[in-house]
Design a protein around this motif. Structure first.
Motif, short mmCIF file in Angstrom:
data_model
loop_
_atom_site.label_atom_id
_atom_site.label_comp_id
_atom_site.label_asym_id
_atom_site.label_seq_id
_atom_site.Cartn_x
_atom_site.Cartn_y
_atom_site.Cartn_z
N ASP A 1 0.82 -1.22 0.00
CA ASP A 1 0.00 0.00 0.00
C ASP A 1 0.85 1.26 0.00
N THR A 2 1.97 1.22 0.71
CA THR A 2 2.85 2.40 0.74
C THR A 2 3.40 2.69 -0.66
N THR A 3 3.77 1.63 -1.36
CA THR A 3 4.33 1.82 -2.70
C THR A 3 3.23 2.25 -3.68
N ALA A 4 2.03 1.69 -3.51
CA ALA A 4 0.91 2.11 -4.37
C ALA A 4 0.58 3.59 -4.12
N ASP A 5 0.60 4.00 -2.86
CA ASP A 5 0.38 5.43 -2.55
C ASP A 5 1.38 6.28 -3.30
N PHE A 6 2.63 5.84 -3.27
CA PHE A 6 3.67 6.66 -3.88
C PHE A 6 3.52 6.70 -5.41
N GLY A 7 3.16 5.57 -5.99
CA GLY A 7 2.92 5.55 -7.44
C GLY A 7 1.83 6.55 -7.80
N PHE A 8 0.80 6.57 -6.99
CA PHE A 8 -0.29 7.52 -7.23
C PHE A 8 0.19 8.96 -7.07
N ALA A 9 1.02 9.19 -6.04
CA ALA A 9 1.53 10.55 -5.81
C ALA A 9 2.36 11.02 -7.01
N LEU A 10 3.22 10.14 -7.52
CA LEU A 10 4.06 10.52 -8.67
C LEU A 10 3.20 10.78 -9.90
N MET A 11 2.21 9.90 -10.10
CA MET A 11 1.32 10.08 -11.26
C MET A 11 0.60 11.42 -11.17
N MET A 12 0.10 11.73 -9.99
CA MET A 12 -0.63 12.99 -9.82
C MET A 12 0.30 14.19 -9.97
N ALA A 13 1.50 14.05 -9.43
CA ALA A 13 2.46 15.17 -9.53
C ALA A 13 2.81 15.43 -10.99
N ALA A 14 2.97 14.34 -11.77
CA ALA A 14 3.29 14.52 -13.19
C ALA A 14 2.10 15.12 -13.93
N ALA A 15 0.91 14.57 -13.65
CA ALA A 15 -0.29 15.02 -14.38
C ALA A 15 -0.60 16.49 -14.07
N ARG A 16 -0.44 16.90 -12.83
CA ARG A 16 -0.82 18.25 -12.42
C ARG A 16 0.39 19.18 -12.27
N ARG A 17 1.53 18.72 -12.74
CA ARG A 17 2.74 19.55 -12.86
C ARG A 17 3.17 20.17 -11.53
N VAL A 18 3.09 19.36 -10.48
CA VAL A 18 3.33 19.86 -9.12
C VAL A 18 4.77 20.34 -8.93
#
Ligand code: DGY
Length: 336
Positions: free
Chosen positions: A102-119
């Motif tokens: 779950d920790t790694t899945a959270d991080f995958g999601f965080a990276l995906m969102m950061a890339a998509a929303r240009r964080v």
């Protein structure tokens, strides 16, 4: 005489202390990166080692350390270990699955969102003091995650956990490609539909790579694959360097074949391809997918449980909780 064990990288002192009760422990509290000859030298006379992805456990090392009985690797991935060579020599290999899912899945999601929303790109802009006009309508516009199509390459435990986040939390349509299709029950539980690799590439708005590294997954994503993707798409790699061709990815990002990427793993870590470093549309992190305190503690603890059991101690003597090559425990002959 007490057996000796080696802990190759710095770890939680209270968890390593569980080994000191039973063994003479050589550890590496300064976290020095040993060369291969240094690693081999330190393994002399050791019955087992608690290793990490940075340690290369190959046939040459095993032949130089004939007393080694177990290699207990921290991490779910173990592409740093030649499992076949270990099995042939009766050396048990263990890894640390489940506790990090779950920790790694959270991080995958965080990276995906950061890339998509240009964080990170927009944060760097702000920190450089370039935010001088408020409210510009097209400032750092990215792509939506909610309601989009999530593509997952590699549908093991972490892939499934990412799928659940996408389907249940963000209303995403989830498609995946994997060596084999999951059972209808598992597919339903993570709201995911199996597709062929081309369909995955063509239809994903956000592609997440979670496939383990092996000779067959080497450069599974290269320029040809990237050019099939939507120009608005993102790619996130939390699997292993080498699954994605980093030079090809840099080229695809620079030419606009895809919009952005999030990368936690790289070919030749800790080096990062300079062409990626030069791009603004890629979020880069230093292989920290499983790095929450509680998960890193759980991984270290599971590793210690494995080592104790491998040497006939602990809660399940002789039965390590997560063996990679259990055949070594039963003495079963190698499959032909
Ligand atoms: C894993 O568990 O495989 C992580 O990538 C750490 O190496």
């Amino acid at each position: 005489m007490r057996a000796s064990v080696l802990v190759t990288r710095a770890s939680f002192p209270d968890i390593v202390a569980r080994l000191r009760v039973h063994f003479d422990v050589t550890d590496n509290p300064d976290d020095t990166l040993w060369t291969q000859p240094e690693l081999i030298a330190r393994l002399q006379g050791k019955s087992a080692a608690l290793t990490a992805g940075s340690d290369r456990i190959d046939a040459t090392l095993l032949d130089a350390c004939p007393q080694l009985k177990a290699v207990c690797n921290i991490g779910v991935g173990y592409n740093n270990v030649d499992v076949e060579a270990c099995t042939a020599r009766g050396v048990l290999v263990t890894n640390t699955p489940d506790v990090l899912t779950d920790t790694t899945a959270d991080f995958g999601f965080a990276l995906m969102m950061a890339a998509a929303r240009r964080v990170t790109e927009s944060e760097r802009f702000l920190r450089r003091g370039e935010w001088t006009k408020t409210g510009r309508y097209d400032m750092f516009v990215g792509s939506d995650v909610h309601g989009s199509t999530l593509g997952i390459l590699g549908m093991g435990r972490i892939g499934q956990a990412i799928a659940r986040r996408g389907a249940l939390g963000f209303g995403m349509r989830v498609i995946y490609h994997n060596r084999s299709q999951l059972s209808p029950d598992i597919e339903a539980s993570c709201g995911a539909r199996y597709v062929d690799k081309d369909t995955l590439l063509l239809e994903a708005d956000h592609l997440v790579i979670v496939v383990p590294y092996s000779a067959s997954s080497h450069h599974a994503i290269g320029l040809q694959e990237l050019r099939k993707m939507k120009s608005s798409a993102t790619l996130t790699n939390i699997a292993r360097g080498g699954v994605v061709d980093d030079a090809a990815l840099a080229e695809a990002l620079a030419e606009g074949s895809i919009a952005a990427a999030g990368l936690d793993v790289f070919e030749g870590e800790p080096a990062v391809n300079p062409a990626l470093l030069a791009l603004s549309n890629v979020v880069l992190t230093p292989h920290i997918g499983s790095a929450s305190v509680s998960t890193r503690r759980a991984m270290a603890s599971l590793c210690v449980d494995n080592l104790l059991a491998a040497l006939g101690l602990g809660a399940t003597p002789g039965k390590p909780p997560t063996p990679v090559n259990p055949r070594v425990l039963t003495g079963a002959p190698a499959a032909v």
